[in-house]
Design an enzyme around this catalytic site. Structure first.
Site, PDB file in Angstrom:
ATOM      1  N   ARG A 134       0.852  -1.192   0.000  1.00 15.70           N
ATOM      2  CA  ARG A 134       0.000   0.000   0.000  1.00 15.70           C
ATOM      3  C   ARG A 134       0.884   1.238   0.000  1.00 15.70           C
ATOM      4  O   ARG A 134       1.413   1.619   1.054  1.00 15.70           O
ATOM      5  CB  ARG A 134      -0.907   0.000   1.226  1.00 15.70           C
ATOM      6  CG  ARG A 134      -1.851  -1.195   1.291  1.00 15.70           C
ATOM      7  CD  ARG A 134      -2.553  -1.228   2.635  1.00 15.70           C
ATOM      8  NE  ARG A 134      -3.503  -2.332   2.715  1.00 15.70           N
ATOM      9  CZ  ARG A 134      -4.193  -2.648   3.808  1.00 15.70           C
ATOM     10  NH1 ARG A 134      -4.006  -1.946   4.918  1.00 15.70           N
ATOM     11  NH2 ARG A 134      -5.031  -3.665   3.808  1.00 15.70           N
ATOM     12  N   ASP A 155       2.005   5.170  -0.148  1.00 12.77           N
ATOM     13  CA  ASP A 155       1.469   6.384   0.453  1.00 12.77           C
ATOM     14  C   ASP A 155       1.056   7.408  -0.599  1.00 12.77           C
ATOM     15  O   ASP A 155       1.361   7.270  -1.784  1.00 12.77           O
ATOM     16  CB  ASP A 155       2.519   7.025   1.373  1.00 12.77           C
ATOM     17  CG  ASP A 155       2.735   6.248   2.658  1.00 12.77           C
ATOM     18  OD1 ASP A 155       1.852   5.473   3.039  1.00 12.77           O
ATOM     19  OD2 ASP A 155       3.799   6.436   3.277  1.00 12.77           O
ATOM     20  N   ARG A 208      11.632   6.138   2.676  1.00 12.35           N
ATOM     21  CA  ARG A 208      11.750   7.597   2.685  1.00 12.35           C
ATOM     22  C   ARG A 208      12.579   8.080   3.872  1.00 12.35           C
ATOM     23  O   ARG A 208      13.336   9.065   3.766  1.00 12.35           O
ATOM     24  CB  ARG A 208      10.363   8.231   2.703  1.00 12.35           C
ATOM     25  CG  ARG A 208       9.622   8.099   1.377  1.00 12.35           C
ATOM     26  CD  ARG A 208       8.165   8.516   1.491  1.00 12.35           C
ATOM     27  NE  ARG A 208       8.029   9.856   2.033  1.00 12.35           N
ATOM     28  CZ  ARG A 208       6.867  10.367   2.456  1.00 12.35           C
ATOM     29  NH1 ARG A 208       5.773   9.621   2.453  1.00 12.35           N
ATOM     30  NH2 ARG A 208       6.825  11.606   2.915  1.00 12.35           N
TER      31      ARG A 208
END
Length: 249
Positions: free
Chosen positions: A50, A52, A198
């Site tokens: 999933r 972002d 990230r």
């Protein structure tokens, strides 16, 4: 019910992430709407991961169960026809057994992070790269990234909202290279924590800017403290580029 596996790419800029949400544009919602338009079924698809808000994909993998035994090429063509106004495209489609699962059968995920490293801002790639104006030392970044490879407690690079049962993960690949005006970071692992890529990228960039040394990155990892993480990289430059499966390894 026949099960179909399909690979998709998407520009995540216009979507509130992959996962379906009421009243919000999402990649999952766009695909499920397309499936309903051609098959008449209201279904829930499953995906390998999933992503972002704002994160892109060139190799996301999904599966869906349909009532009718359609030819796989027909499924792909029908989906693409109904996705023509969306920033989502189906790249391939194939039938799979009913015990195959896009998420749970996966044994590897690959991510690419693109950094545009030049003074001038992006015009063509706006929203698809992280623009860093100051020069980055890609060699130092690569050296630092090697400290992250292996089985570690990645609490430092784990988002506070992460729902994973454990911060322990095994990072198989962490590679940094310069490609023209861009710096590319590639990460591969069986699975990742929420915003782990990230978070690692933002800290590795601190090394590239000579604000951190490679040893500082190693110390941050060892601290197992979210407060030791560098600035988290924006979603713009992140791409899910591929998913591997047990039978294909």
């Amino acid at each position: 019910m026949p099960r179909y596996r399909f690979t998709i790419e998407y520009d995540g800029s216009a979507y509130n992430g992959f996962q379906a949400q009421v009243g919000q544009p999402t990649v999952q919602g766009a695909i499920e709407t397309a499936i309903a338009a051609f098959s008449g079924q209201s279904v829930r698809i499953a995906a390998a991961g999933r992503t972002d808000t704002g994160v892109h994909a060139t190799g996301q993998t999904c599966h869906v169960d349909l009532e009718r035994d359609w030819p796989a090429q027909t499924v792909m063509n029908a989906l693409n026809a109904h996705l023509v106004k969306e920033a989502v495209a189906v790249l391939d489609c194939t039938p799979v057994s009913d015990d195959w699962h896009a998420r749970f059968t996966a044994n590897g995920r690959k991510y690419l992070y693109r950094i545009l490293n030049r003074p001038g801002r992006p015009a063509l790639d706006q929203g698809r790269v992280w623009h860093v104006r100051k020069p980055l030392d890609a060699e130092a970044m690569h050296a630092a990234a090697q400290h992250l490879i292996g089985h570690h407690d990645f609490t430092t690079f784990r988002d506070a909202a992460c729902q994973a049962a454990s911060p322990l993960k095994t990072l198989d690949v962490a590679r940094v290279s310069r490609v023209g005006e861009e710096v590319h970071l590639v990460f591969e692992a069986r699975s990742f924590l929420h915003r782990q890529v990230r978070s690692m990228t933002g800290s590795i960039v601190e090394v590239g800017l000579n604000r951190w040394s490679p040893a500082d990155l190693a110390d941050a990892l060892a601290a197992r403290d979210r407060a030791r993480c560098g600035p988290v990289a924006p979603s713009d430059g992140l791409y899910l580029t591929g998913v591997t499966y047990e039978a294909e390894a």
